[in-house]
Structures are given as structure tokens and as C-alpha cells.
Design an enzyme around this catalytic site. Structure first.
Site, PDB file in Angstrom:
ATOM      1  N   ASN A  36      -7.621  -2.421  14.542  1.00 16.21           N
ATOM      2  CA  ASN A  36      -9.030  -2.617  14.182  1.00 16.21           C
ATOM      3  C   ASN A  36      -9.217  -3.780  13.203  1.00 16.21           C
ATOM      4  O   ASN A  36     -10.279  -3.943  12.617  1.00 16.21           O
ATOM      5  CB  ASN A  36      -9.631  -1.331  13.593  1.00 16.21           C
ATOM      6  CG  ASN A  36      -8.996  -0.939  12.262  1.00 16.21           C
ATOM      7  OD1 ASN A  36      -8.077  -1.610  11.784  1.00 16.21           O
ATOM      8  ND2 ASN A  36      -9.497   0.122  11.659  1.00 16.21           N
ATOM      9  N   HIS A  52      -7.487  -4.276  10.346  1.00 14.53           N
ATOM     10  CA  HIS A  52      -7.194  -4.030   8.926  1.00 14.53           C
ATOM     11  C   HIS A  52      -5.929  -4.763   8.494  1.00 14.53           C
ATOM     12  O   HIS A  52      -5.040  -5.028   9.299  1.00 14.53           O
ATOM     13  CB  HIS A  52      -7.143  -2.532   8.599  1.00 14.53           C
ATOM     14  CG  HIS A  52      -5.909  -1.788   9.007  1.00 14.53           C
ATOM     15  ND1 HIS A  52      -5.958  -0.631   9.743  1.00 14.53           N
ATOM     16  CD2 HIS A  52      -4.597  -1.988   8.762  1.00 14.53           C
ATOM     17  CE1 HIS A  52      -4.737  -0.163   9.922  1.00 14.53           C
ATOM     18  NE2 HIS A  52      -3.881  -0.983   9.349  1.00 14.53           N
ATOM     19  N   ASP A 105       0.836  -1.203   0.000  1.00 10.03           N
ATOM     20  CA  ASP A 105       0.000   0.000   0.000  1.00 10.03           C
ATOM     21  C   ASP A 105       0.873   1.255   0.000  1.00 10.03           C
ATOM     22  O   ASP A 105       2.090   1.177   0.145  1.00 10.03           O
ATOM     23  CB  ASP A 105      -0.964  -0.006   1.205  1.00 10.03           C
ATOM     24  CG  ASP A 105      -0.283  -0.396   2.518  1.00 10.03           C
ATOM     25  OD1 ASP A 105       0.954  -0.417   2.575  1.00 10.03           O
ATOM     26  OD2 ASP A 105      -1.001  -0.682   3.491  1.00 10.03           O
ATOM     27  N   GLU A 131      -9.694  -1.352   5.395  1.00 13.90           N
ATOM     28  CA  GLU A 131     -10.337  -1.065   6.674  1.00 13.90           C
ATOM     29  C   GLU A 131     -11.607  -1.911   6.826  1.00 13.90           C
ATOM     30  O   GLU A 131     -12.090  -2.497   5.853  1.00 13.90           O
ATOM     31  CB  GLU A 131     -10.700   0.434   6.736  1.00 13.90           C
ATOM     32  CG  GLU A 131      -9.509   1.379   6.634  1.00 13.90           C
ATOM     33  CD  GLU A 131      -8.671   1.438   7.925  1.00 13.90           C
ATOM     34  OE1 GLU A 131      -8.792   0.526   8.777  1.00 13.90           O
ATOM     35  OE2 GLU A 131      -7.890   2.397   8.057  1.00 13.90           O
TER      36      GLU A 131
END
Ligand code: GLP
Length: 254
Positions: free
Chosen positions: A133, A135, A64, A140
């Protein structure tokens, strides 16, 4: 999936052992940024310097990139992976690819990245971290399990988590280009690392929770060749930790 629970210092050596097998074969490596893989990168650099581990013949794709950061910004993932790993080993720099976060045509940048991965014959082993979280890369919660490389928006939790790299949350770019979950699932082997208690909930959900867009890392359950290496703290919330240790000790492991 293989779940390996190791003392913190051995997470990096265990990951390096797995990666070294691919590196010796001149594989296509999928690299991750973030703080978790840096001890693994230090160990690979050490093996390159002291034990002759050669990356020649390897190429690499990053997961990414922040959208809109120039490549020479110290927090761009383009710059980060060079600083953390590739500038210190014998991989051809032209073969270390990342999504082009400077292309104003973000759809073209995403399509081009997918094309480059396909032309290279795909990623052989993909190193992954996990966000608090759940990801993976910058997929996400809510990301389609079939998603491809695309522009997306960071979750406020991720902005908060990554503010430490930028000085303040306001300086963290809100948009990113990321390989999709469908893209990541096409790698030959997924190797996810997690250390520290802050990752315990995400690790429990990705290993033992339902496969769900609410926890993008749970896609590892869909992959036939996935390895999760965690330290004791990151394993804190696993219901079946004793079983994973038993399998790991078991003589059936090759
Ligand atoms: C970042 C990256 C992920 C990384 C994750 C965890 O935002 N895009 O690839 O796995 O967050 O980062 P860290 O290892 O620093 O906890």
C-alpha cells in the site's frame, strides 16, 4: 532519484555493493525488516565471512518495532534483525538499536529513540522496503510527510500482508512504534528495494506518482540522494522504465 532495474538475484548484490561502501567506513546504518532485504543481508553475511567485510565501527538503527511484543518474541524486529543479520557479523550488539516496544510510556519511547539517533549523528544510509500500500517503515497512508518517531496503528492491508509471519492476522499486533517520514528523510542516503509483481503498483506510485501522504514512500522524491533498486517484476508498472534503463546504461554514471 536513481532507479536501477535488475534481475531478481542482482537486487541483493547491487544493494550489498552500495551498503558495503558505507560499512567499510564504519557508518551508521539504518536497517529494515520484512522479507525484501533478507537476500541482501545474506549477501552481506557472505561477504563478511568470505571476503573480510567488517562491520566493526558501524552502529545500526532499526526503522520500527511492534508495540507490546517482548523483545524475545521471534517476530519482534529486535529479534528479527539479529537473526537475519547482526548476530552473524562483527557489529557490537549494544550498538544495534530499535524502538522500545515494551515501554508502557510510548511517547517517551519514541522521543528516546529520536534522541539516540540524533546523538549518533544521524543515519548515513537507510535501507527501506515498501508495503503493497506504499508504506515505508510503518508509516501508513495518511502519515504526515513531516512525522517523527511515534506510536501508530497498522493498516488492515499491512496486518493481512504480515499475517504470514505470525500464523494468523489475529496474532499481528495492531500498534507499532515507527520512525516518521520526517525522521527517515534526514538520513544521508535512502536505499529502497522492491521485488515481485505485488510491489509494482507501489513502486510506480513512489517513483512516478505525486508526492503524497497517500503513498508514504513517495517521500523519496524529496530526498537528494535516493536509490531505488527493483527487479523486472516490481518495475512492471513504471511508465518510464526504458528511460531509467537508458540512464543506468549511460556513460555519465560515475
Ligand atoms: C513491513 C515493514 C516494512 C517493510 C514492508 C514490506 O511491514 N515494517 O519496513 O518494508 O512491510 O515488507 P516485505 O519486504 O516483507 O514485503
Amino acid at each position: 532519484m536513481d532507479v536501477l532495474i535488475r534481475p531478481t538475484a542482482e537486487v541483493a548484490t547491487t544493494a550489498a555493493d552500495i551498503l558495503a561502501g558505507y560499512i567499510r567506513r564504519g557508518a551508521t546504518l539504518g536497517l529494515a525488516t520484512g522479507s525484501t532485504p533478507t537476500p541482501t543481508y545474506r549477501e552481506l553475511i557472505r561477504r563478511h565471512a568470505e571476503e573480510g567485510l567488517s562491520f566493526s565501527g558501524c552502529r545500526a538503527f532499526l526503522l520500527d518495532e511492534y508495540y507490546g511484543l517482548p523483545r524475545d518474541h521471534e517476530q519482534s524486529y529486535y529479534a528479527t534483525i539479529r537473526r537475519d543479520l547482526t548476530a552473524h557479523v562483527d557489529i557490537d550488539d549494544a550498538l544495534v538499536a530499535s524502538p522500545d516496544g515494551t515501554n508502557p510510556d510510548f511517547a517517551a519511547a519514541a522521543a528516546d529513540y529520536e534522541e539516540r539517533i540524533a546523538q549518533a549523528g544521524g543515519v548515513d544510509v537507510q535501507l527501506l522496503g515498501v508495503g503493497t500500500n506504499g508504506h515505508v517503515a510503518f508509516n501508513e497512508p495518511g502519515s504526515s510527510l513531516a512525522s517523527r518517531t511515534r506510536l501508530t496503528t497498522l493498516h488492515p492491508q499491512t496486518v493481512k500482508d504480515n499475517a504470514r509471519f505470525f500464523g494468523s492476522a489475529d496474532d499481528v499486533p495492531r500498534h507499532v512504534l515507527t520512525q516518521g517520514l520526517g525522521t527517515i528523510l534526514e538520513a544521508g542516503h535512502l536505499l529502497l528495494l522492491a521485488t515481485g509483481h505485488a510491489k509494482a503498483d507501489a513502486v510506480q506510485r513512489l517513483v512516478e506518482g505525486p508526492v503524497s501522504a497517500s503513498c508514504p514512500a513517495s517521500i523519496l522524491q524529496l530526498h537528494p540522494n535516493a536509490t531505488v533498486v527493483v527487479d523486472e517484476e516490481a518495475a512492471d508498472d513504471l511508465d518510464n522504465a526504458e528511460y531509467y534503463r537508458f540512464i543506468d546504461d549511460n556513460a555519465l554514471r560515475g
